[in-house]
Design a protein around this motif. Structure first.
Motif, PDB file in Angstrom:
ATOM      1  N   PHE A  95     -52.706  -0.314   2.266  1.00  0.00           N
ATOM      2  CA  PHE A  95     -52.655  -0.079   0.821  1.00  0.00           C
ATOM      3  C   PHE A  95     -51.273   0.418   0.392  1.00  0.00           C
ATOM      4  CE2 PHE A  95     -53.230   2.839  -2.799  1.00  0.00           C
ATOM      5  CZ  PHE A  95     -53.740   1.944  -3.740  1.00  0.00           C
ATOM      6  N   VAL A  96     -50.715   1.339   1.144  1.00  0.00           N
ATOM      7  CA  VAL A  96     -49.393   1.896   0.808  1.00  0.00           C
ATOM      8  C   VAL A  96     -48.309   0.840   0.948  1.00  0.00           C
ATOM      9  CG1 VAL A  96     -47.619   3.508   1.624  1.00  0.00           C
ATOM     10  CG2 VAL A  96     -49.966   4.292   1.301  1.00  0.00           C
ATOM     11  N   TYR A 117     -38.274  -6.176  -1.599  1.00  0.00           N
ATOM     12  CA  TYR A 117     -39.306  -5.153  -1.443  1.00  0.00           C
ATOM     13  C   TYR A 117     -40.175  -5.425  -0.217  1.00  0.00           C
ATOM     14  CZ  TYR A 117     -37.864  -3.982  -6.158  1.00  0.00           C
ATOM     15  OH  TYR A 117     -37.111  -3.623  -7.252  1.00  0.00           O
ATOM     16  N   ILE A 118     -40.366  -6.708   0.090  1.00  0.00           N
ATOM     17  CA  ILE A 118     -41.097  -7.048   1.311  1.00  0.00           C
ATOM     18  C   ILE A 118     -40.316  -6.599   2.544  1.00  0.00           C
ATOM     19  CG2 ILE A 118     -41.968  -8.956   2.718  1.00  0.00           C
ATOM     20  CD1 ILE A 118     -42.552 -10.464   0.138  1.00  0.00           C
ATOM     21  N   LEU A 119     -39.004  -6.822   2.512  1.00  0.00           N
ATOM     22  CA  LEU A 119     -38.157  -6.378   3.628  1.00  0.00           C
ATOM     23  C   LEU A 119     -38.159  -4.858   3.750  1.00  0.00           C
ATOM     24  CD1 LEU A 119     -35.060  -8.758   3.247  1.00  0.00           C
ATOM     25  CD2 LEU A 119     -36.780  -8.783   5.074  1.00  0.00           C
ATOM     26  N   MET A 120     -38.158  -4.157   2.612  1.00  0.00           N
ATOM     27  CA  MET A 120     -38.183  -2.691   2.631  1.00  0.00           C
ATOM     28  C   MET A 120     -39.460  -2.176   3.275  1.00  0.00           C
ATOM     29  SD  MET A 120     -38.038  -0.091  -0.626  1.00  0.00           S
ATOM     30  CE  MET A 120     -39.615  -0.700  -1.263  1.00  0.00           C
ATOM     31  N   ALA A 121     -40.602  -2.755   2.869  1.00  0.00           N
ATOM     32  CA  ALA A 121     -41.877  -2.340   3.447  1.00  0.00           C
ATOM     33  C   ALA A 121     -41.958  -2.706   4.929  1.00  0.00           C
ATOM     34  CB  ALA A 121     -43.030  -2.991   2.673  1.00  0.00           C
ATOM     35  N   THR A 155     -44.468   9.435   4.839  1.00  0.00           N
ATOM     36  CA  THR A 155     -43.069   9.214   4.463  1.00  0.00           C
ATOM     37  C   THR A 155     -42.967   8.594   3.075  1.00  0.00           C
ATOM     38  OG1 THR A 155     -42.397   8.922   6.771  1.00  0.00           O
ATOM     39  CG2 THR A 155     -40.907   8.065   5.086  1.00  0.00           C
ATOM     40  N   THR A 156     -43.842   7.650   2.759  1.00  0.00           N
ATOM     41  CA  THR A 156     -43.828   7.019   1.439  1.00  0.00           C
ATOM     42  C   THR A 156     -44.153   8.024   0.348  1.00  0.00           C
ATOM     43  OG1 THR A 156     -44.502   4.903   2.397  1.00  0.00           O
ATOM     44  CG2 THR A 156     -44.795   5.167   0.029  1.00  0.00           C
ATOM     45  N   VAL A 157     -45.131   8.879   0.585  1.00  0.00           N
ATOM     46  CA  VAL A 157     -45.480   9.920  -0.398  1.00  0.00           C
ATOM     47  C   VAL A 157     -44.292  10.849  -0.633  1.00  0.00           C
ATOM     48  CG1 VAL A 157     -46.974  11.907  -0.827  1.00  0.00           C
ATOM     49  CG2 VAL A 157     -47.946   9.807   0.116  1.00  0.00           C
ATOM     50  N   GLU A 158     -43.613  11.222   0.445  1.00  0.00           N
ATOM     51  CA  GLU A 158     -42.431  12.078   0.312  1.00  0.00           C
ATOM     52  C   GLU A 158     -41.297  11.360  -0.410  1.00  0.00           C
ATOM     53  OE1 GLU A 158     -43.155  14.401   4.607  1.00  0.00           O
ATOM     54  OE2 GLU A 158     -41.709  12.749   4.418  1.00  0.00           O
ATOM     55  N   TRP A 159     -41.277  10.047  -0.294  1.00  0.00           N
ATOM     56  CA  TRP A 159     -40.186   9.219  -0.813  1.00  0.00           C
ATOM     57  C   TRP A 159     -40.359   8.865  -2.300  1.00  0.00           C
ATOM     58  CZ3 TRP A 159     -39.125   3.546   1.097  1.00  0.00           C
ATOM     59  CH2 TRP A 159     -37.811   3.192   0.790  1.00  0.00           C
TER      60      TRP A 159
END
Length: 219
Positions: A95-96, A117-121, A155-159
């Motif tokens: 989901f994230v 954005y796909i590359l970032m994820a 990490t995503t939440v912190e980001w």
């Protein structure tokens, strides 16, 4: 974990964040450094160095807060979902990762290609996967999913603050210290606890030995 080891653990995390923040600034903000290097202005360069170190230190605090929050969340998840907790974590990871692609792309109204954005994820998932494999290798196979969950979801939440700012500079300046600090914390905590357990077992053996000797003398 003793208070001395805890302080040392937090201090090293703090320093890793500051150093990583400075290093990544050389690449992301190279133009700012170049403006004061030619001609050389020591005060301005020192100001930039201190600023980016301070920025990295700030993000290391965010990382430490997220790490201890994760320890609580993981324990609560085990108590709440029990054997289904690994499945829940995998779903949250998926989901994230989807959110990392969909919502930033929608926010740009198509001005930025979706593959960025796909590359970032994918990059975040790759880093998390490598760290999680190392964690599982050093502990046990069941640690893989929780480690991947921490590296991706937490990490995503912190980001999030970095992702909400226009442009990508702040996002990169934030995610690099976060990943470095999160990796260090995740791969170091079990080593500290193992050393404490080994010390306790040695102390217990040491206290049992005199009793055996005393018994032998009575015989």
């Amino acid at each position: 974990m003793t208070s001395r080891k805890l302080v040392n653990f937090l201090f090293k995390t703090f320093m890793i964040g500051g150093i990583t923040g400075l290093i990544i600034s050389f690449f992301i903000k190279s133009e700012d450094y170049a403006n004061y290097i030619s001609p050389f202005d020591f005060i301005e360069v020192l100001g930039l160095v201190l600023f980016f170190i301070g920025l990295g230190l700030t993000f290391s605090v965010v990382s430490m807060t997220g790490f201890f929050a994760y320890l609580f969340i993981h324990r609560m998840g085990l108590n709440l979902f029990r054997s289904f907790w690994p499945t829940v974590q995998v779903l949250l990871i998926a989901f994230v990762l989807f959110d990392l692609v969909y919502f930033p792309y929608q926010a740009t109204n198509g001005e930025v290609a979706v593959y960025w954005y796909i590359l970032m994820a994918a990059a975040l998932l790759a880093v998390g996967w490598i760290v999680a494999k190392r964690k599982a290798k050093e502990t046990n196979k069941h640690a893989f999913i929780p480690a991947l969950f921490f590296m991706v979801v937490i990490t995503t939440v912190e980001w999030v603050p970095g992702l909400q700012v226009e442009g990508t500079d702040y996002a990169w300046l934030m995610v690099a210290p976060l990943l470095a600090c999160n990796t260090y914390q995740l791969l170091t905590l079990h080593r500290i606890t193992k050393s404490d357990e080994a010390t306790q077992s040695e102390n217990q053996k040491g206290t049992k030995a005199p009793k055996k000797q005393a018994g032998a003398k009575k015989a």
